[in-house]
Scaffold this motif. Structure first.
Motif, mmCIF file in Angstrom:
data_model
loop_
_atom_site.group_PDB
_atom_site.id
_atom_site.type_symbol
_atom_site.label_atom_id
_atom_site.label_comp_id
_atom_site.label_asym_id
_atom_site.label_seq_id
_atom_site.Cartn_x
_atom_site.Cartn_y
_atom_site.Cartn_z
ATOM 1 N N LYS A 95 6.763 -2.194 15.045
ATOM 2 C CA LYS A 95 6.191 -2.151 13.458
ATOM 3 C C LYS A 95 5.217 -3.163 13.521
ATOM 4 O O LYS A 95 3.914 -2.689 13.029
ATOM 5 N N ALA A 96 5.283 -4.299 14.379
ATOM 6 C CA ALA A 96 4.165 -5.370 14.401
ATOM 7 C C ALA A 96 3.103 -4.639 14.989
ATOM 8 O O ALA A 96 1.743 -4.804 14.645
ATOM 9 N N GLU A 97 3.029 -4.054 16.263
ATOM 10 C CA GLU A 97 1.921 -3.532 16.750
ATOM 11 C C GLU A 97 1.346 -2.251 16.089
ATOM 12 O O GLU A 97 -0.029 -1.934 15.878
ATOM 13 N N TYR A 98 2.221 -1.322 15.233
ATOM 14 C CA TYR A 98 1.771 -0.440 14.700
ATOM 15 C C TYR A 98 0.908 -0.869 13.365
ATOM 16 O O TYR A 98 -0.413 -0.557 13.160
ATOM 17 N N LEU A 99 1.297 -1.952 12.585
ATOM 18 C CA LEU A 99 0.440 -2.390 11.717
ATOM 19 C C LEU A 99 -0.585 -3.223 12.015
ATOM 20 O O LEU A 99 -1.682 -3.096 11.148
ATOM 21 N N ARG A 100 -0.752 -3.655 13.277
ATOM 22 C CA ARG A 100 -1.725 -4.389 13.898
ATOM 23 C C ARG A 100 -2.970 -3.297 13.683
ATOM 24 O O ARG A 100 -4.200 -3.570 13.705
ATOM 25 N N ARG A 101 -2.530 -2.260 14.167
ATOM 26 C CA ARG A 101 -3.644 -1.090 14.359
ATOM 27 C C ARG A 101 -3.938 -0.376 13.137
ATOM 28 O O ARG A 101 -5.070 -0.093 12.779
ATOM 29 N N PHE A 102 -3.136 -0.064 12.062
ATOM 30 C CA PHE A 102 -2.955 0.377 10.730
ATOM 31 C C PHE A 102 -2.462 -0.564 9.471
ATOM 32 O O PHE A 102 -1.204 -0.341 9.385
ATOM 33 N N PRO A 103 -3.183 -1.639 9.425
ATOM 34 C CA PRO A 103 -2.669 -2.550 8.422
ATOM 35 C C PRO A 103 -2.082 -1.901 6.908
ATOM 36 O O PRO A 103 -1.462 -2.477 6.172
ATOM 37 N N ARG A 104 -2.661 -0.781 6.881
ATOM 38 C CA ARG A 104 -2.471 0.016 5.529
ATOM 39 C C ARG A 104 -0.987 1.018 5.662
ATOM 40 O O ARG A 104 -0.780 1.786 4.659
ATOM 41 N N GLY A 105 -0.656 1.007 6.864
ATOM 42 C CA GLY A 105 0.593 1.976 6.941
ATOM 43 C C GLY A 105 1.753 1.410 6.535
ATOM 44 O O GLY A 105 2.087 0.406 6.114
ATOM 45 N N ARG A 106 2.931 2.249 6.897
ATOM 46 C CA ARG A 106 4.294 1.983 6.572
ATOM 47 C C ARG A 106 5.349 2.452 7.584
ATOM 48 O O ARG A 106 5.192 3.530 8.228
#
Length: 350
Positions: free
Chosen positions: A243-254
């Protein structure tokens, strides 16, 4: 859940072989990455196979076979020409062969069914055959997908099932069939190394090559029981890292975790599901829980003598996820409308 475990247990001891033949070869594309990134585990995906045919043979009989198409990153696609469409969101699907769609044709995977319905989403099936939490963390930790996929808003859905725990804790049952290039992380979840470099992988393959694996698996099964607390701690830790790595790439993601309805629970056992869900809640990990009520007989949800989800299971999972995604979109639209009305009725600034 017991039904699935019995099938998977049988698979460990059956004489089974999976053969993949490359029908159309292509040059792989390496995703944007840091210079120090170890690219070895990219081979866990199938970027060199534009089209392939996979057969599963159990006790001398073909129990499933299907064609598959892949983009140059190794992610499974339908192979059909896509119509030009405006996409304003992404939908990334992480998981194992259940997400990849082993045993069903490309257009029958839940990823393909979602893509057909969600015209404004870029749907990317990142599932890796034989993979799981390690593979998901590997591609989000090491590669800059925000430079590949421009849509800033969207969802990453991780489809979980209990065997993903075995793959990160490297049980002998897993090592018996483990792919050689699967990434394995250190205790801090910072660096990964391909499976073939580990001594236990080499021992497992040596035993299998000597045809001593059946008694070995029976013997070691008594030491692979694990416990619910360990399951919760390990799985949640990996999910938080992904989750942390994904949101680092896409801060507006879920980021969302879910599972297929026919397994009832992705946890250690069905009895331990409430404790696992509490652990997800405590960690701030959103999950979508499918209804355990099945519309068809349980055996219809798996491929006979194989255990992978059937076309029916894929279709119902797609329907469940589609409903959740549409509800989320409707909620966003309502929120935006309320914000717009508030602004339009507010006094004009001086």
């Amino acid at each position: 859940m017991l039904f699935v475990l019995l099938i998977l247990s049988h698979l460990s001891l059956a004489v089974a072989q999976e053969i993949t033949v490359t029908l159309v070869r292509q040059a792989p594309t390496v995703p944007p990455h840091a210079p120090s990134t170890d690219l070895t585990s990219l081979r866990a995906w199938q970027a060199d196979k534009a089209k392939s045919l996979t057969k599963k043979i159990t006790d001398g009989e073909v129990v499933r076979q299907n064609f598959a198409y892949h983009d140059t990153y190794g992610f499974r696609i339908t192979g059909k020409r896509k119509l030009d469409a405006v996409r304003d969101r992404h939908l990334f699907l992480n998981g194992c062969s259940w997400t990849y769609g082993s045993g069903v044709e490309s257009e029958a995977t839940f990823a393909a069914l979602l893509e057909e319905q969600l015209k404004t989403f870029r749907v990317v099936n990142m599932g890796a055959r034989g993979g799981g939490l390690n593979e998901a963390l590997y591609i989000w930790r090491n590669f800059f997908w925000d430079k590949v996929y421009p849509e800033e808003r969207g969802i990453l859905i991780y489809t979980l099932f209990s065997d993903h725990f075995e793959r990160v804790t490297r049980t002998w049952r897993y090592l018996h069939w483990a792919p050689p290039f699967s990434p394995n992380f250190d205790k801090k979840l910072e660096h990964s190394f391909p499976s073939y470099q580990f001594w236990d992988f080499k021992v497992a393959k040596l035993i299998k090559g000597a045809h001593l694996d059946e008694w070995w698996l029976r013997l070691t099964s008594h030491f692979n029981a694990g416990n619910p607390q360990e399951f919760n701690a390990v799985v949640v830790r990996y999910l938080l890292a992904i989750k942390a790595e994904y949101l680092r790439r896409f801060p507006r993601g879920r980021f969302v975790v879910t599972w297929m309805n026919f397994i009832n629970s992705p946890s250690f056992t069905e009895k331990e599901t409430p404790a696992f869900l509490r652990a997800l809640d405590d960690a701030g990990i959103e999950y979508w829980q499918p209804s355990p009520k099945l519309q068809h007989p349980l055996q219809d949800y798996t491929i006979p003598r194989d255990g992978h989800p059937s076309a029916l299971a894929n279709r119902e999972h797609a329907e469940f996820l589609l409903g959740k995604i549409q509800a989320a979109l409707a909620k966003d639209d309502t929120r935006k409308s309320a914000t717009k009305d508030f602004i339009s009725t507010s006094p004009e600034p001086f």
